[in-house]
Design a protein around this motif. Sequence first.
Motif, PDB file in Angstrom:
ATOM      1  N   ALA A 194       0.837  -1.085  -0.183  1.00 42.02           N
ATOM      2  CA  ALA A 194      -0.041  -0.003   0.018  1.00 42.02           C
ATOM      3  C   ALA A 194       1.067   1.141   0.022  1.00 42.02           C
ATOM      4  O   ALA A 194       0.452   2.097  -0.714  1.00 42.02           O
ATOM      5  N   VAL A 197       2.224   1.723  -3.451  1.00 44.88           N
ATOM      6  CA  VAL A 197       1.309   2.389  -4.339  1.00 44.88           C
ATOM      7  C   VAL A 197       0.846   4.063  -4.156  1.00 44.88           C
ATOM      8  O   VAL A 197       1.186   4.662  -5.157  1.00 44.88           O
ATOM      9  N   LEU A 198       0.915   4.183  -2.745  1.00 41.00           N
ATOM     10  CA  LEU A 198       0.851   5.551  -2.373  1.00 41.00           C
ATOM     11  C   LEU A 198       2.199   6.423  -3.134  1.00 41.00           C
ATOM     12  O   LEU A 198       2.016   7.570  -3.838  1.00 41.00           O
ATOM     13  N   ALA A 201       2.086   6.866  -6.751  1.00 38.29           N
ATOM     14  CA  ALA A 201       1.152   7.745  -7.080  1.00 38.29           C
ATOM     15  C   ALA A 201       1.569   9.175  -6.858  1.00 38.29           C
ATOM     16  O   ALA A 201       1.447   9.978  -7.674  1.00 38.29           O
ATOM     17  N   ARG A 202       2.242   9.435  -5.838  1.00 37.51           N
ATOM     18  CA  ARG A 202       2.936  10.736  -5.528  1.00 37.51           C
ATOM     19  C   ARG A 202       3.631  11.036  -6.376  1.00 37.51           C
ATOM     20  O   ARG A 202       3.663  12.139  -6.937  1.00 37.51           O
ATOM     21  N   SER A 250      -3.962   6.507 -13.689  1.00 36.61           N
ATOM     22  CA  SER A 250      -3.988   6.282 -12.247  1.00 36.61           C
ATOM     23  C   SER A 250      -5.085   5.478 -11.719  1.00 36.61           C
ATOM     24  O   SER A 250      -5.040   4.807 -11.074  1.00 36.61           O
ATOM     25  N   LEU A 254      -5.024   2.005  -9.985  1.00 37.51           N
ATOM     26  CA  LEU A 254      -5.837   1.535  -8.718  1.00 37.51           C
ATOM     27  C   LEU A 254      -6.780   0.322  -8.880  1.00 37.51           C
ATOM     28  O   LEU A 254      -6.942  -0.559  -8.114  1.00 37.51           O
ATOM     29  N   ARG A 258      -6.910  -2.921  -6.680  1.00 41.84           N
ATOM     30  CA  ARG A 258      -7.885  -3.185  -5.941  1.00 41.84           C
ATOM     31  C   ARG A 258      -8.255  -4.884  -5.916  1.00 41.84           C
ATOM     32  O   ARG A 258      -8.460  -5.118  -4.556  1.00 41.84           O
ATOM     33  N   MET A 262      -7.223  -5.307  -2.096  1.00 44.49           N
ATOM     34  CA  MET A 262      -8.629  -4.781  -1.292  1.00 44.49           C
ATOM     35  C   MET A 262      -9.286  -6.043  -0.933  1.00 44.49           C
ATOM     36  O   MET A 262      -9.977  -6.000  -0.011  1.00 44.49           O
TER      37      MET A 262
ATOM     38  N   ALA B   9      -7.307   2.541   0.236  1.00 44.43           N
ATOM     39  CA  ALA B   9      -8.412   3.605  -0.008  1.00 44.43           C
ATOM     40  C   ALA B   9      -7.568   4.862   0.111  1.00 44.43           C
ATOM     41  O   ALA B   9      -8.059   5.844  -0.649  1.00 44.43           O
ATOM     42  N   ALA B  11      -4.802   5.566  -0.619  1.00 44.68           N
ATOM     43  CA  ALA B  11      -4.094   5.536  -2.122  1.00 44.68           C
ATOM     44  C   ALA B  11      -4.940   6.319  -2.767  1.00 44.68           C
ATOM     45  O   ALA B  11      -4.732   7.192  -3.886  1.00 44.68           O
ATOM     46  N   THR B  12      -6.284   5.704  -3.049  1.00 45.80           N
ATOM     47  CA  THR B  12      -7.347   6.052  -3.967  1.00 45.80           C
ATOM     48  C   THR B  12      -7.466   7.760  -3.872  1.00 45.80           C
ATOM     49  O   THR B  12      -7.312   8.293  -4.698  1.00 45.80           O
ATOM     50  N   VAL B  15      -4.716   9.715  -5.280  1.00 49.10           N
ATOM     51  CA  VAL B  15      -4.602  10.045  -6.620  1.00 49.10           C
ATOM     52  C   VAL B  15      -5.772  10.786  -7.122  1.00 49.10           C
ATOM     53  O   VAL B  15      -5.470  11.539  -7.942  1.00 49.10           O
TER      54      VAL B  15
END
Lengths: 265, 307
Positions: A194, A197-198, A201-202, A250, A254, A258, A262, B9, B11-12, B15
Amino acid sequence: MSRRASRSRIPVALLLPGLLGLLFLVLPLVGLLVRAPWRSLPAQLSSADVWEALKLSLICATSATGVSLVLGVPLAWLLARTEFPGRRLVRALVTLPLVLPPVVGGVALLLVLGRNGIVGRWLDSAFGYTLPFTTTGVIVAEAFVAMPFLVISVEGALRAADPRYEEAAATLGASRLTAFRRVTLPLVAPGVAAGAVLAWARALGEFGATITFAGNFPGRTQTMPLAVYLAMENDPEAAIALSLVLLAVSVAVLAGLRGRWMSTP
Amino acid sequence: MITAPTRVAAATAAVLALAVGLTACSSSGGGAKSSGTPAAAGSPALSGTVTVFAAASLQGTFTDLGKKFEAAHPGTSVKFNFGGSSQLAQSIVSGAPADVFAAASPATMKTVTDAKDNASDPKVFVRNTLEIAVPKGNPKHIATLKDLAAPGIKVALCAPQVPCGSAAQSALKIGGVNLTPVTQEQDVKSALTKVELGEVDASIVYQTDVKADQGKIDGVDFAEAAKAINDYPIADLAKAPNPAAAKAFVEFVESAAGEQVLTAAGFQQPTTGGEPAGAASTPASAAPSGSASAAPSAAPSASASAQ
């Protein structure tokens, strides 16, 4: 029964601002789709510049995430599992780039790693190598901004993970490094993922530090956000088209993640 | 383990927030917040706020002019939005509340006139010449435009999308110099900063920028600059919240007092014929050439709308 009853009585005081919040977050994206020049989109997107910028963005964001993993996971472990004087201060410093305006980060990087910077001067004289205006410079800028996201994610996961498993491993003769590799890491893997991924994305969206530290040159340092910003100067349609690509990438990432993370709460 | 879904979540959210940030930034542009209180159109006394969108290279001179205008018209207040001309033009076309637009090139003014957002025909009020900016002492001994293309020389240019970039491109083309910069900066000031920090060996900027930054950098004049002069048009805007004051500000910029401030900073006055200024061929420092015709007579003649 009672749960269902409580669910049907959603207080308006929460519902209204909640829906407004949703609208606020989604409406700009709708605006992007509405104003998109769908007709000229294929032409806009087939230009070599777009793919160059997108490719560069993906490569740099992924590399920055890699750097963050290699350096950030051990850092998170140090912060979560060891005691040393000034740990709180270190923790604050690590999270500083989260709240620091990225441009400030770019300025700081330039002053340290630039051709006249403390470290950069030495790099230049010893190896004839300068970081600014290179693709590596983009990765450095992105990693600086993105790594804290990974570190706090992993640190949180480590704090939540029960240290008794590690202790058990230690009593069975595992070294600390082995325990970390075989016990701790698998335990916190979802947190690491996680965080990655953050961070990714950043890094993908990073603008301020990149343009300040790495400059802007198509194919070398011009990532998608920079291309969007400059396209907005005289060709808003191109800017919208580029933004759509970033949005699509993006969302795709995600959506792909997921399914993998998730579903296993 | 429990944290995983919330992290994803988050991260979602991150973004989405990024995407929103991008659109928000690109749509709002310059975003001057000041809304002028409209002055009574007939009354001779001006009041309220004049919002002026002006090219980044005009920052020093226009700030000064704004103060002088406020002093000349008590009750008025001049608010500026300085930035890249193209960005400002986009903001105006998108409906940003502006009274006056002063651009660094006819091409960026054209964005506004094409949208019929101008109240008066744009007038060229000054011209600016390019100069090579080098770190203090000129360590790489740059003397001509061709020197910039030498191996090992790092050059920062403005991006071709902004006026200083397109002017630099045409100067390079005229000189037959094929140059690959290390970066294309988003405006002239950031290109100059890279020189000041010593991160690049040279940049092509405006003469006025070199003059404003004296002491920190040196300037090198080059012959091709005379053929790549930038015209700066100014116009009051159709949707100006304060039209009377907008008109007055444009007149003030074109007045003798305005000319004095601008030429002192190194800007040149447009020649009556509208031809490239002969004065620009004298490479020595941007002496405002005595300006015999200090009267504003020169300005209206250049009213030929932005090509």
